[in-house]
Design a protein around this motif. Structure first.
Motif, mmCIF file in Angstrom:
data_model
loop_
_atom_site.group_PDB
_atom_site.id
_atom_site.type_symbol
_atom_site.label_atom_id
_atom_site.label_comp_id
_atom_site.label_asym_id
_atom_site.label_seq_id
_atom_site.Cartn_x
_atom_site.Cartn_y
_atom_site.Cartn_z
ATOM 1 N N TYR A 188 0.813 -1.210 0.000
ATOM 2 C CA TYR A 188 0.000 0.000 0.000
ATOM 3 C C TYR A 188 0.848 1.262 0.000
ATOM 4 O O TYR A 188 2.020 1.263 0.405
ATOM 5 C CB TYR A 188 -0.935 0.000 1.208
ATOM 6 C CG TYR A 188 -0.228 0.040 2.557
ATOM 7 C CD1 TYR A 188 -0.143 1.228 3.289
ATOM 8 C CD2 TYR A 188 0.352 -1.094 3.109
ATOM 9 C CE1 TYR A 188 0.504 1.274 4.515
ATOM 10 C CE2 TYR A 188 0.989 -1.068 4.328
ATOM 11 C CZ TYR A 188 1.068 0.120 5.037
ATOM 12 O OH TYR A 188 1.720 0.162 6.246
ATOM 13 N N ASP A 189 0.227 2.327 -0.469
ATOM 14 C CA ASP A 189 0.812 3.664 -0.427
ATOM 15 C C ASP A 189 0.514 4.246 0.948
ATOM 16 O O ASP A 189 -0.655 4.356 1.332
ATOM 17 C CB ASP A 189 0.193 4.517 -1.544
ATOM 18 C CG ASP A 189 0.722 5.941 -1.564
ATOM 19 O OD1 ASP A 189 1.384 6.359 -0.596
ATOM 20 O OD2 ASP A 189 0.450 6.647 -2.544
ATOM 21 N N ASP A 190 1.554 4.622 1.665
ATOM 22 C CA ASP A 190 1.369 5.107 3.027
ATOM 23 C C ASP A 190 0.574 6.409 3.093
ATOM 24 O O ASP A 190 0.042 6.764 4.135
ATOM 25 C CB ASP A 190 2.742 5.301 3.690
ATOM 26 C CG ASP A 190 2.630 5.422 5.204
ATOM 27 O OD1 ASP A 190 1.742 4.783 5.784
ATOM 28 O OD2 ASP A 190 3.427 6.166 5.799
ATOM 29 N N LYS A 210 -2.008 7.297 0.573
ATOM 30 C CA LYS A 210 -3.392 7.028 0.167
ATOM 31 C C LYS A 210 -4.068 5.971 1.030
ATOM 32 O O LYS A 210 -5.296 5.912 1.096
ATOM 33 C CB LYS A 210 -3.422 6.579 -1.295
ATOM 34 C CG LYS A 210 -3.016 7.662 -2.290
ATOM 35 C CD LYS A 210 -3.116 7.121 -3.708
ATOM 36 C CE LYS A 210 -2.724 8.177 -4.731
ATOM 37 N NZ LYS A 210 -2.772 7.648 -6.119
ATOM 38 N N LYS A 211 -3.273 5.097 1.635
ATOM 39 C CA LYS A 211 -3.811 4.031 2.491
ATOM 40 C C LYS A 211 -4.759 3.114 1.717
ATOM 41 O O LYS A 211 -5.830 2.745 2.185
ATOM 42 C CB LYS A 211 -4.552 4.638 3.693
ATOM 43 C CG LYS A 211 -3.671 5.467 4.615
ATOM 44 C CD LYS A 211 -2.805 4.600 5.504
ATOM 45 C CE LYS A 211 -2.098 5.414 6.571
ATOM 46 N NZ LYS A 211 -1.277 4.585 7.472
ATOM 47 N N GLU A 212 -4.340 2.715 0.505
ATOM 48 C CA GLU A 212 -5.108 1.779 -0.307
ATOM 49 C C GLU A 212 -4.226 0.580 -0.613
ATOM 50 O O GLU A 212 -3.141 0.735 -1.193
ATOM 51 C CB GLU A 212 -5.578 2.444 -1.599
ATOM 52 C CG GLU A 212 -6.563 3.578 -1.361
ATOM 53 C CD GLU A 212 -6.997 4.255 -2.631
ATOM 54 O OE1 GLU A 212 -8.001 4.993 -2.591
ATOM 55 O OE2 GLU A 212 -6.339 4.047 -3.669
ATOM 56 N N ALA A 213 -4.685 -0.611 -0.236
ATOM 57 C CA ALA A 213 -3.832 -1.793 -0.295
ATOM 58 C C ALA A 213 -4.246 -2.791 -1.369
ATOM 59 O O ALA A 213 -5.430 -3.009 -1.618
ATOM 60 C CB ALA A 213 -3.829 -2.497 1.059
ATOM 61 N N ILE A 214 -3.236 -3.419 -1.970
ATOM 62 C CA ILE A 214 -3.413 -4.586 -2.817
ATOM 63 C C ILE A 214 -3.108 -5.789 -1.932
ATOM 64 O O ILE A 214 -2.026 -5.886 -1.353
ATOM 65 C CB ILE A 214 -2.449 -4.556 -4.011
ATOM 66 C CG1 ILE A 214 -2.619 -3.246 -4.789
ATOM 67 C CG2 ILE A 214 -2.680 -5.758 -4.916
ATOM 68 C CD1 ILE A 214 -1.410 -2.864 -5.608
ATOM 69 N N VAL A 215 -4.061 -6.688 -1.810
ATOM 70 C CA VAL A 215 -3.898 -7.857 -0.938
ATOM 71 C C VAL A 215 -3.519 -9.062 -1.789
ATOM 72 O O VAL A 215 -4.189 -9.381 -2.771
ATOM 73 C CB VAL A 215 -5.187 -8.146 -0.150
ATOM 74 C CG1 VAL A 215 -5.037 -9.427 0.674
ATOM 75 C CG2 VAL A 215 -5.528 -6.964 0.757
ATOM 76 N N PHE A 216 -2.437 -9.732 -1.408
ATOM 77 C CA PHE A 216 -1.956 -10.913 -2.106
ATOM 78 C C PHE A 216 -2.241 -12.164 -1.267
ATOM 79 O O PHE A 216 -1.840 -12.242 -0.106
ATOM 80 C CB PHE A 216 -0.449 -10.813 -2.366
ATOM 81 C CG PHE A 216 -0.060 -9.686 -3.278
ATOM 82 C CD1 PHE A 216 0.115 -9.892 -4.638
ATOM 83 C CD2 PHE A 216 0.140 -8.404 -2.777
ATOM 84 C CE1 PHE A 216 0.480 -8.852 -5.485
ATOM 85 C CE2 PHE A 216 0.511 -7.352 -3.614
ATOM 86 C CZ PHE A 216 0.672 -7.571 -4.961
ATOM 87 N N ASP A 217 -2.918 -13.113 -1.862
ATOM 88 C CA ASP A 217 -3.200 -14.419 -1.257
ATOM 89 C C ASP A 217 -3.916 -14.339 0.094
ATOM 90 O O ASP A 217 -3.345 -14.671 1.144
ATOM 91 C CB ASP A 217 -1.904 -15.224 -1.109
ATOM 92 C CG ASP A 217 -1.342 -15.684 -2.438
ATOM 93 O OD1 ASP A 217 -2.025 -15.525 -3.465
ATOM 94 O OD2 ASP A 217 -0.215 -16.220 -2.458
ATOM 95 N N PRO A 218 -5.182 -13.932 0.086
ATOM 96 C CA PRO A 218 -5.973 -13.930 1.327
ATOM 97 C C PRO A 218 -6.311 -15.360 1.724
ATOM 98 O O PRO A 218 -7.287 -15.944 1.270
ATOM 99 C CB PRO A 218 -7.217 -13.129 0.952
ATOM 100 C CG PRO A 218 -7.346 -13.298 -0.529
ATOM 101 C CD PRO A 218 -5.947 -13.430 -1.059
ATOM 102 N N ALA A 219 -5.489 -15.927 2.577
ATOM 103 C CA ALA A 219 -5.490 -17.362 2.838
ATOM 104 C C ALA A 219 -6.753 -17.864 3.534
ATOM 105 O O ALA A 219 -7.153 -19.000 3.343
ATOM 106 C CB ALA A 219 -4.265 -17.721 3.679
ATOM 107 N N GLU A 261 -7.000 1.963 9.077
ATOM 108 C CA GLU A 261 -7.402 2.964 8.086
ATOM 109 C C GLU A 261 -6.847 2.667 6.707
ATOM 110 O O GLU A 261 -6.521 3.573 5.938
ATOM 111 C CB GLU A 261 -6.996 4.364 8.543
ATOM 112 C CG GLU A 261 -7.632 4.764 9.878
ATOM 113 C CD GLU A 261 -7.236 6.174 10.312
ATOM 114 O OE1 GLU A 261 -6.211 6.682 9.817
ATOM 115 O OE2 GLU A 261 -7.965 6.748 11.125
ATOM 116 N N ILE A 262 -6.730 1.379 6.381
ATOM 117 C CA ILE A 262 -6.257 0.951 5.064
ATOM 118 C C ILE A 262 -7.417 0.316 4.303
ATOM 119 O O ILE A 262 -8.063 -0.606 4.789
ATOM 120 C CB ILE A 262 -5.095 -0.048 5.187
ATOM 121 C CG1 ILE A 262 -3.909 0.604 5.900
ATOM 122 C CG2 ILE A 262 -4.667 -0.541 3.806
ATOM 123 C CD1 ILE A 262 -2.772 -0.355 6.198
#
Length: 208
Positions: free
Chosen positions: A21-23, A25-34, A48-49
């Motif tokens: 994520y961009d610190d 914008k606080k928008e995250a790309i999540v990889f492998d939500p197990a 707040e992400i």
């Protein structure tokens, strides 16, 4: 833009779920939500992400069992390799049936080898690395010199090839012809265990 990477170790076999994520914008790309997609969503929201995309390195149950719930909760798209369609769609191939919980996922976007996508201003290249499964892949963020490796490459080891669609020969080629051609300083974030670097694995990993 300040890019950060965080992780949660979750699920049946302690899978690493990463979020980039961009610190600002606080928008995250999540990889492998197990597992526990709602739990992942709430944990990020607490900090707040916001979740803006989900990317899968491959379709084994221990990497995908939170994907559908997280997609529904966050209202985002799931990305995967185009070669992993069959495995994602089959509880037998993704071996979720072996733990008594049939689970399947259909991605919204299927990527081709070396295809690049830009999410939240972050350019990500999908590198097809078949072997652990037919559609295993890694995600390279060149600007940050980081690689989300799934179960293709571990610190000192590599993924197993005895499950459906696995191939030792293909994995060997993926490691040597794809990943070992990357720069030494690229940091590797594997699906299980500790992080490492391409340079370290090139020198010390017997599979590379």
């Amino acid at each position: 833009m300040s890019i950060k990477i965080g992780s949660m170790t979750i699920g049946y076999v302690q899978t690493n779920c990463y979020f980039v994520y961009d610190d600002e914008k606080k928008e995250a790309i999540v990889f492998d939500p197990a597992a526990d997609g709602v739990g992942i969503y709430n944990a990020l929201l607490k900090n707040e992400i916001k979740v803006s995309a989900i990317m899968l390195t491959h379709g084994h149950f221990d990497h995908i069992m939170g994907a559908n719930e997280l997609r529904e909760k966050a209202g985002v798209k799931i990305y995967a390799s185009e070669l992993e369609k069959d495995l994602l769609a089959s509880s037998e191939l993704n071996v979720s049936n072996q733990i008594g919980r049939n689970y399947t996922v259909e991605a919204d976007v299927y990527l081709k080898d070396n295809e690049k996508v830009t999410i939240n201003g972050i350019e990500i290249k999908m590198i097809s690395t078949p072997g652990h499964t037919a559609g295993s892949c890694c995600y390279l963020i060149e600007s940050e010199k980081l690689l989300i490796a799934g179960d293709t490459l571990f610190a000192g080891s590599c993924g197993r090839t005895d499950l459906p669609t696995g191939s030792g020969g293909m994995l060997d080629r993926s490691l040597k012809e794809k990943l070992m051609r990357l720069d030494d300083e690229i940091k590797v974030y594997p699906g299980h265990g500790e992080s490492t670097t391409i340079g370290y694995e090139r020198k010390h990993n017997p599979f590379c």
